[in-house]
Structures are given as structure tokens and as C-alpha cells.
Scaffold this active site. Sequence first.
Site, mmCIF file in Angstrom:
data_model
loop_
_atom_site.group_PDB
_atom_site.id
_atom_site.type_symbol
_atom_site.label_atom_id
_atom_site.label_comp_id
_atom_site.label_asym_id
_atom_site.label_seq_id
_atom_site.Cartn_x
_atom_site.Cartn_y
_atom_site.Cartn_z
ATOM 1 N N SER A 1 5.410 2.664 -7.492
ATOM 2 C CA SER A 1 5.353 3.037 -6.161
ATOM 3 C C SER A 1 6.626 2.967 -5.509
ATOM 4 O O SER A 1 7.390 2.046 -6.098
ATOM 5 C CB SER A 1 4.345 2.361 -5.400
ATOM 6 O OG SER A 1 4.488 2.528 -3.827
ATOM 7 N N LYS A 2 7.324 3.471 -4.780
ATOM 8 C CA LYS A 2 8.360 3.367 -3.733
ATOM 9 C C LYS A 2 8.314 2.757 -2.567
ATOM 10 O O LYS A 2 8.248 3.290 -1.551
ATOM 11 C CB LYS A 2 9.040 4.540 -3.728
ATOM 12 C CG LYS A 2 10.690 4.593 -3.559
ATOM 13 C CD LYS A 2 11.504 5.846 -3.297
ATOM 14 C CE LYS A 2 12.790 5.752 -2.240
ATOM 15 N NZ LYS A 2 13.853 4.860 -3.013
ATOM 16 N N ALA A 3 7.708 1.400 -3.049
ATOM 17 C CA ALA A 3 7.058 0.515 -1.866
ATOM 18 C C ALA A 3 8.262 -0.395 -1.431
ATOM 19 O O ALA A 3 9.170 -0.802 -2.201
ATOM 20 C CB ALA A 3 6.144 -0.237 -2.571
ATOM 21 N N TYR B 1 11.757 -3.633 -2.842
ATOM 22 C CA TYR B 1 13.216 -3.694 -2.509
ATOM 23 C C TYR B 1 13.832 -5.140 -2.065
ATOM 24 O O TYR B 1 15.128 -5.253 -2.065
ATOM 25 C CB TYR B 1 13.509 -2.509 -1.533
ATOM 26 C CG TYR B 1 13.417 -1.399 -1.958
ATOM 27 C CD1 TYR B 1 14.846 -0.724 -2.588
ATOM 28 C CD2 TYR B 1 12.361 -0.529 -2.338
ATOM 29 C CE1 TYR B 1 14.775 0.553 -3.282
ATOM 30 C CE2 TYR B 1 12.402 0.554 -2.709
ATOM 31 C CZ TYR B 1 13.859 1.367 -3.249
ATOM 32 O OH TYR B 1 13.541 2.375 -3.980
#
Length: 299
Positions: A157-159, A163
Site C-alpha cells: 500500500s502507498k500508505a 513514509y
Amino acid sequence: MALVPFDDRDGWIWLDGEMVPWREAKLHVLTHGLHYGSGVFEGERAYDGNIFKLHEHTGRLITSGQILGFNIPWSADEIDAACQEVLARNNLTEAYIRPIAWRGSEMLAVSAQQTKIHLAIAAWAWPNLFGQNRMKGVRLAMAKWRRPAPETAPTASKASGLYMIGTLSKHAAEAEGFDDALMLDYKGDIAEATGANVFMVFDGELHTPTPICFLDGITRRTVMALARNRQMKVVERTIKAEELQDATEVFLAGTAAEVTPVRAIAHHSYTPGAITETLLKDYEALVRMSPEEVTRRVG
Ligand SMILES: Cc1ncc(COP(=O)(O)O)c(C=O)c1O
């Protein structure tokens, strides 16, 4: 250059179905996404008014939300249309587009089943992440933080929450005078930079780590297709940290970074070469083609 704060700009932001003046696109401090990292986002680029691979980015946004256990309450076509609308409303043709979805403030605890899912889309002018002189190459530090295993975090997931280690790694690299950081994975093998995938040339072949615990980037897949179109051999495999010294060229690939040559990783030096330059130019040409032509060339 003077810093223009992101909350104090002219323009329009799409927020939950409405276009709102930039400075009024606000949310409450007791928002689940802020406290518990329950947000997912995308980074897209428009060239000549076309958002490159828009539908793929929207698909990943929706999937990223589902991986975090929520459905974004807009269809893929509605999200695509909203992204285009944001560009047009802000009079942008060359831009970076940032859709983001998150859990709202109806509940504030680890369990947040009844939170409303919000969606916002902003766009702004953002030239290449590493600036205009990038053919001379960027310098990467080795990050102390490692990409977690897919059993440890929802790595597909680009959660937003994922980051955190990227920011820590990039700040540490910048403090030592580097441009970015190269992260290893939980096994100690090469993973990616803090906001882009990595490619290396070994014996004239293009190699890139298998995306087991990091994003299989849209740019990454595009670059692999461009390389195959040029009859280059492309190899996806585990790349050991010890192999860094044997690479003859290294470059990064990502929406924000586009194709960016690397001239150093820690104490290893590289000279950006013909393969990097060919793929950089092929990518620059591709992103300015019509969406139909892009599909014809790279799928
Ligand atoms: C951590 C990370 N890896 C890889 C990528 C490259 O992904 P894409 O090419 O889809 O932009 C990005 C950028 O979105 C990123 O943030």
C-alpha cells in the site's frame, strides 16, 4: 528561494467532491489519519495537460485503501475526472498531482470502524525532484532504517505511515550532504530510495530488486518496458548490498524523480552512462505522448 508554505497558496483543492479555495482545505486535529497513519496517497505527474498513467495511479490508490481496510467512496472514473478537474481549475498543464484518502474524526482510537473516508486532490507545479542538472547524478547515503517485511507492515500500500522511515532516512542523508538515501530491506538486501525505485547495470544488463516489501512503482514498470523495447535484458532479482561495488551505472525511477542518474552511493562512485541516458530520454519522450500511444508502447 523563499519557501511558500503549502497551506498558504492561491488555487483550488478538490475536497470530498467539492472544489474549495486552497487555504480553506482544512481538517480537524482529531483526525484518525493524523494520529494513526490511516491514510493512503498517490503522486502523479501531468505533462502537456495529460496525467501520465492516471488510471493506474487511481487503481493503486483504491487498492492501497483496501489494503488498509477501507473503500474510497468514489469510483475510479470519478477520481480520474476529479484529478483532471483539479489541473484545469488551477490552470496547470505541467504539474504534480497529489490525491490522498484518509480516515476522518468520527472516532479516535486504534479501532476506527465508523470513520468517514475522505478524499482530497491537490496539484502544483513541481519540477523534477532533483532539479535540472540531474544527468550529472545524485549522491545517496545508506539509510540506517530498513524496509519492513510484508508480514510486518502493509508494504504493497502507498500508505502515509510507511513514509515515516523515509523521512528519517532522507533527513539523515541530507544532514550528511547527500541528496537521498538508499534503503535496504529487512533481510539486508537492496530495496529502494526514499521515494523512488532503483535500477543498476551489471555487465550491460539492467537489474532491479524484486518488489517484495516496497512499491512496484509505475515508473519502474514503465522503465522495464522501455528497456525491453530497446532489446535490453532486464533482470528482477534479489540484489545483495555487497554487489553495489560491481554496478557500472545506477539510476532511480519514480513519478517525482522521473529517471535520475546516481553518481554515488555511500563511498561507491558511478558514472552515469549510455543505458541510463537512453532510458532517461525514452522516458522523457514517452510521458509527452498521448495516453493511447503510451499504452501502445509500454502497456
Ligand atoms: C517509496 C517509493 N517507492 C517507489 C516509488 C515509485 O513509484 P511510482 O513510480 O509509481 O511513482 C515512490 C513514488 O511514488 C515511492 O514513494
